[in-house]
Each structure stands twice: as structure tokens, then as C-alpha cells.
Design a protein around this motif. Structure first.
Motif, short mmCIF file in Angstrom:
data_model
loop_
_atom_site.label_atom_id
_atom_site.label_comp_id
_atom_site.label_asym_id
_atom_site.label_seq_id
_atom_site.Cartn_x
_atom_site.Cartn_y
_atom_site.Cartn_z
N LYS A 124 -46.36 -4.68 -18.62
CA LYS A 124 -47.19 -4.86 -18.06
C LYS A 124 -48.70 -4.78 -18.53
O LYS A 124 -49.47 -5.84 -19.13
CB LYS A 124 -47.19 -4.58 -16.47
N VAL A 125 -48.89 -4.15 -19.31
CA VAL A 125 -49.77 -4.18 -20.22
C VAL A 125 -49.57 -4.35 -21.51
O VAL A 125 -50.63 -5.10 -21.73
CB VAL A 125 -49.74 -2.06 -20.65
N TRP A 126 -48.83 -4.72 -21.68
CA TRP A 126 -48.64 -5.62 -23.04
C TRP A 126 -49.33 -7.16 -22.75
O TRP A 126 -50.31 -7.64 -23.20
CB TRP A 126 -47.63 -6.34 -23.54
N PHE A 127 -49.00 -7.24 -21.55
CA PHE A 127 -49.26 -8.70 -20.38
C PHE A 127 -51.20 -8.84 -20.84
O PHE A 127 -51.73 -9.63 -20.83
CB PHE A 127 -48.58 -9.64 -20.05
N ALA A 128 -51.25 -7.49 -20.03
CA ALA A 128 -52.78 -7.51 -19.34
C ALA A 128 -52.96 -7.80 -20.91
O ALA A 128 -54.92 -8.45 -20.64
CB ALA A 128 -52.81 -6.26 -18.61
N GLN A 129 -53.26 -6.90 -21.64
CA GLN A 129 -54.58 -6.81 -23.17
C GLN A 129 -54.64 -8.44 -23.83
O GLN A 129 -55.26 -8.59 -23.83
CB GLN A 129 -53.89 -5.59 -23.89
N PHE A 130 -53.12 -8.67 -23.45
CA PHE A 130 -53.60 -10.39 -23.95
C PHE A 130 -54.08 -11.46 -23.35
O PHE A 130 -54.85 -11.98 -23.85
CB PHE A 130 -52.05 -10.97 -23.75
N LEU A 131 -54.54 -11.25 -22.43
CA LEU A 131 -54.41 -12.33 -21.47
C LEU A 131 -56.20 -11.90 -21.69
O LEU A 131 -57.31 -13.12 -22.29
CB LEU A 131 -54.54 -11.72 -19.91
N ARG A 132 -57.33 -10.48 -22.25
CA ARG A 132 -58.13 -9.95 -22.48
C ARG A 132 -58.19 -10.47 -23.91
O ARG A 132 -59.56 -11.40 -23.66
CB ARG A 132 -57.98 -8.67 -21.95
#
Length: 607
Positions: free
Chosen positions: A453-461
């Protein structure tokens, strides 16, 4: 005036191509210096390129009658090669150069060059394929490649391996090979991090050689076994050439490559699973090609089907990546196999079922610990997380940092990030296979979802941060100017010290150290023009792309079956823990001669 205007595109293309070939993007951030066109070599290349482009664009004397499919395939191939070169050069480019702008110049220079080069290669293949029937063979060639293929080819390969077998007696030990033996001995947790079958094989040989008091002779069994397997695989390649009536120059070139190329020689005497994986991949693919090219002959003997299954199971049991080869290659082959497609698909099911039964039932019953999560699978994600911390430290929220600090030593992870080797980041894991209480890595499995979830959130940013990290961690597998990393051209010294610290008595013979040193110097051929490309992982990707696009241009779709295994291996390499690791690329490297043989086949129906 018209003629002058017509010459302008030629002049511009020649200037851009010369600039692309001699551009210095590493040592300078100055655009005028990066162009690097003021020298005698540059002038010679410019004149040569201008002459060729003039004949092509103005005089229209080059490839005038080439078909539209060949032109389209060449254009796509040229585009891919240009992108590969631009991405590769970007990894070492001076930051002040404003490389994005300079990349346009490189693209304008590479495209016409690679387009013509691809067209020339396709034309050359067509020309040689049509004229090959008139070529006669000598008595020895006839004996070797027609009358005694298996025995003769195996003998040649073994003779070329003899200097290595003797100099590195009893064997050369790699880190992974030593770790697998330690698992068998019980000095390290016996998990399925490494394929258990190979751990049992190497470990049993090491154990009994120690128990029987023949440590060196016993360990020598491993390189002998590996040499025989690779020699047999090469012999089967030449048997395929015989059936396809491949030109003899291709057969001799392939035999020289398999027998004398230093990478195969040193890895055959090295204790490491990759040495077993590449010939098994080769043997499985040869069976698949046999099935697609001439199904009637293949299915005449059910043993061919059985051997395909055996090779596939052993391939998957040697490296976990083999599963992807089966999953992609067999369904593709089934689309073009004539007759008994259901039996081919059934064979794939048998391969996968046996593999799963061994992994999930047999090995756990024998005491091998199954990992709930294999951290190597997520190396590229770990790398992206670490680089994100360097690129956007202010953008990491307190909640994200807290979670990441649970999984990693986050600050150290960001500091030690190395795009060439993921081990630096992996070593920062607090929840890992090594630290797991019961060695199942269940601790990481419990927080894996939160990490994603953290990895994906940072990817979106910041998605471009992830894209750039992926490119700099994998570019060596398609950029032919990147040199091999880590083990380089092979294991010329025994790496696993724990095996020489009382656990096992095997030793390399000190008096043969000069011979080992001499053979290591032979591998310095990687710095020679032309030959050096054979030591570049990216070069083989170009060969696979070129072969695939040629087969598409000629509508020889069924032969694309041979392209699938090396292509799958390339994709796996892109997310591997090591960038430009030559042992990871070996399954692709060993398939290139087969692809060349198929391109020049005089008879696509196996006889």
C-alpha cells in the motif's frame, strides 16, 4: 538547387549519426563537447555514413525492392534499438548535459543507422539462405555433423573443457553453490530459497565425498556431470541443424561458440545452479521446436513427449524462473502445433503438477522449510522504495516512514541504494528470511500487504521516480555497451570460504594456480572488438529482437516458439536482484545460435 535541397536530409542524417556514435555524455555537461565530432575517426565515419545515406536516399540504390513487411519490421527494430541505446547512455550521462534534449539528437542519428543495418541483415539472411544448397562439405565436416553428431560434438565440447576441468580441479565454488551445500550439511537453514533438488544434488555429492575420504575426487563429479550435460545439449542443437539442413558455417560457428566461449567453460566447472539451468532450458526448447516444426515426426515416438516433460520439470526444479518458460512457451507452441494439441497441453499440465507436487509435498516432507515469502521476488520494489527516499525525502509521510522502519532500516536503506545490486537494500531488511524465527519469513508476510500500500501510494505521487529506478536497475540487459556486473565472466576463484573452514576438505591444487590465472586472462577477450560483444548481456537481447522481427516479417510465426524462452528470460532478468549479471542471461545467450540456425534453415520441416 533541387539537388542541393535533396542533399540536405542526407547531410543532416550523416551528422546526427556521427554525433550519436561518438557522443560523449559521461565526462562533460557541455553540449558542444558532447557532440565530439572534431577528429579524424569522426571524419572518416562521417564520410562513410554520408556515402551510404546518399546511395539510399538520393540515388535510391539500396533496398529498393524490399517488401513492405521487411521495411516495417526494420523500422520497429530500429526504433527499439534506438530507445535501448538512449536509455543506456542516460544512466551514465552528465546531469548538467540536459540529456532529454540531447536524446533527440541521438534518436535522429540512431534511427537511420539501425534501420539500414537491420535491412542489411535481413537481406543478408535471405541471400545466404537461397545460396546455401550449393555449398559442399569436407570429409571431417560430414563425419562430425552428419554421421556422428551426438558423439562427435560431445567429444569436441569435452576436449575444449579439459583445460578448465584440470586447472580448476576439483571445481570452482560460487557463493550460491556453497550456500546450497551448507543447507544440506545443516550449517544454514534448509529452505526453498534455492531449489531444493539442486541443494540435495550438490549437498549429497559433497557429503559422501567427505564421508568416503575422497573430497577432491568426489567434488570433481559436479563439473564432470555439468560438462556432460552441456555437451549433450550442444549435440542436440547440432542434431537439430542436421534435420533443418542448416548451413555448415552456422554449425561450425555455433560449435565454436558453445565449445570455446569462456563463459560456458568456466561455468561448467563451477558449482552453481545456473550451469544446470541453461542446458536444461536449451533441451526443453529444442523439444518444443521439434514438436512445432514437424509434429508428425515428433509424435511418432512418445518418448519425445516424455523427454519434453522431463526436461521441463528439471528446468523448473533448477531455477524457479523455469515455470514462466513453461507457462508462456507451451501455450504459444500449441497454437502452431499440428495435431495432438490437447496432448501437448496435457504435457504442460503434467509438468506443472509434478513441479508443484515436488515443491509443496515432497520437499516439506523431507524437512525443507517452505518460505511464505521469497524476498528476492520483490527486489525491484525495494529498490524503488529506497530511490524514492533519495528523490523525494520530504514527501515520505510519518505513517509511511513508520511502516517502512518496521520492515527496513529505512535511513540506511536510502543511503546504501545501489542500482546495480539489490543486496545492499535487502541487507537492510529487519523482517527477512535470515531474521525469521522459524525461517519461513512469516514476519514479512504479515506486513507485506501494508508495504504494498505504501509502495503504491508513493508510485501514484511520483511515478517517474519508479520508472527511472526500474530503468537504472535493469538497462544492462538491453544496452549492449554495459559490462557484466558482480561475477563478471565467471568464478575464477572459490568464493565460499566456509567450505574451506573445516566443513569440507576439498581444495584446489596450488600448483595449478598459474594455469587458472592464464585461463582468467583468456576471458579478457571481452575487451576485443567484436568478440567483446559476446560478453554483453544486452547484445543477446538485440539478437533475440532481430530474430523475432525477421520471423514476423517473413510470416514464419511457428518458429517464434524458439523466441519465447529467451524473451521470457530477458523479462525475468529485468526484475532480477542484479543488473547485467551474465549468469542470469545465460539461458538467453545459449538460445541465440539456435535462432540463427532457424533463420538460415534450408528445410523448415524436420527430416
Amino acid at each position: 538547387m533541387k539537388r542541393l535541397i535533396g542533399e540536405l536530409p542526407v547531410l543532416a542524417a550523416a551528422i546526427f549519426t556521427t554525433t550519436a556514435l561518438f557522443a560523449d555524455v559521461v565526462s562533460t555537461g557541455n553540449l558542444s563537447m558532447a557532440i565530439n565530432g572534431d577528429g579524424i575517426p569522426q571524419l572518416i565515419v562521417f564520410v562513410a555514413v554520408w556515402t551510404i545515406y546518399h546511395k539510399w536516399i538520393v540515388e535510391r540504390k539500396i533496398f529498393v525492392h524490399t517488401g513492405i513487411r521487411e521495411k516495417r519490421s526494420s523500422l520497429i527494430t530500429a526504433f527499439l534499438f534506438s530507445v535501448f541505446m538512449i536509455i543506456g547512455k542516460a544512466q551514465t550521462a552528465e546531469p548538467d548535459l540536459k540529456y532529454e534534449f540531447f536524446a533527440i539528437i541521438l534518436f535522429l542519428g540512431y534511427m537511420p543507422l539501425f534501420y539500414l543495418a537491420t535491412m542489411f541483415l535481413m537481406h543478408m539472411i535471405d541471400t545466404h539462405s537461397k545460396s546455401q544448397a550449393a555449398v559442399k562439405s569436407g570429409a571431417f565436416t560430414e563425419w562430425l555433423f552428419e554421421k556422428h553428431v551426438t558423439a562427435g560434438v560431445m567429444l569436441v565440447v569435452i576436449l575444449c573443457r579439459l583445460p578448465y576441468l584440470l586447472a580448476f580441479y576439483p571445481c570452482s565454488m560460487s557463493w550460491d553453490g556453497g550456500a546450497q551445500i551448507c543447507c544440506f550439511f545443516g550449517t544454514e537453514p534448509f529452505t526453498d530459497h534455492h531449489p531444493p533438488l539442486i541443494s540435495y544434488l550438490y549437498g549429497a555429492i559433497a557429503w559422501y565425498s567427505q564421508e568416503w575420504g575422497i573430497p577432491n575426487i568426489g567434488m570433481f563429479v559436479i563439473p564432470v556431470m555439468q560438462t556432460l550435460l552441456s555437451a549433450f545439449a550442444v549435440a542436440q542443437v547440432c542434431a537439430l541443424y542436421k534435420r533443418l539442413k542448416t548451413p555448415y558455417w552456422v554449425r561450425w560457428g555455433s560449435l565454436a561458440y558453445y565449445a570455446a566461449f569462456t563463459v560456458w567453460c568456466i561455468f561448467d566447472v563451477t558449482v552453481i545452479k545456473d550451469t544446470l539451468y541453461y542446458p536444461l532450458t536449451l533441451l526443453f526448447t529444442l523439444q518444443l521446436i521439434f514438436c512445432v516444426v514437424n509434429g508428425a515426426l515428433f509424435w511418432r515416438k512418445k518418448s519425445n513427449w516424455v523427454w519434453m516433460i522431463v526436461y521441463a520439470v528439471l528446468m523448473m526444479q533448477t531455477r524457479n524462473n523455469g515455470v514462466f518458460v513453461v507457462l508462456f512457451a507451451v501455450p504459444f507452441a500449441a497454437c502452431f502445433a499440428k495435431g495432438k494439441r490437447a496432448l501437448l497441453i496435457a504435457g504442460a499440465c503434467v509438468m506443472l503438477i509434478v513441479n508443484m507436487a515436488l515443491n509443496n509435498m515432497l520437499y516439506p516432507a523431507l524437512g525443507v522449510t517452505r518460505l511464505e515469502t521469497k524476498e528476492d521476488t520483490y527486489c525491484i520494489l525495494f529498490q524503488q522504495t529506497a530511490k524514492y527516499g533519495q528523490d523525494h525525502p520530504e514527501d515520505v509521510t510519518d505513517e509511511e516512514r513508520a511502516l517502512l522502519n518496521t520492515v527496513f532500516d529505512y535511513d540506511e536503506m536510502v543511503e546504501v541504494y545501489n542500482p546495480q545490486l539489490a543486496d545492499w537494500v535487502k541487507n537492510c531488511l529487519k523482517l527477512s528470511e535470515y531474521h525469521s524465527a522459524d525461517h519461513t519469513n512469516k514476519e514479512f508476510s504479515a506486513v507485506k500487504g501494508d508495504y504494498f500500500k505504501v509502495w503504491f501510494a508513493q508510485f501514484l505521487r511520483h511515478p517517474m521516480s519508479y520508472v527511472k529506478t526500474f530503468l537504472e536497475c535493469s538497462y544492462g540487459y538491453y544496452y549492449p555497451e554495459a559490462k557484466p556486473y558482480k561475477e563478471g565472466t565467471g568464478f575464477y576463484e572459490s568464493e565460499r570460504n566456509m567450505l574451506t573452514s573445516g566443513m569440507h576438505a576439498y581444495r584446489q591444487i596450488k600448483q595449478l594456480q598459474p594455469a587458472r590465472f592464464l585461463l582468467q586472462q583468456v576471458s579478457k577477450a571481452e575487451y576485443l572488438p567484436g568478440i567483446g560483444l559476446l560478453y554483453r548481456c544486452g547484445f543477446y537481447t538485440w539478437c533475440v529482437v532481430l530474430a523475432g522481427m525477421y520471423l514476423i516479417a517473413k510470416k514464419r510465426y511457428r518458429l517464434l516458439t524458439a523466441v519465447i524462452p529467451p524473451a521470457v528470460n530477458i523479462l525475468v532478468c529485468l526484475i532480477s536482484p542484479v543488473n547485467t549479471c551474465i549468469r542470469y542471461a545465460m539461458p538467453t545467450m545459449c538460445m541465440v545460435p539456435v535462432l540463427i540456425g532457424l533463420l538460415y534453415a534450408g528445410n523448415e520441416e524436420l527430416s
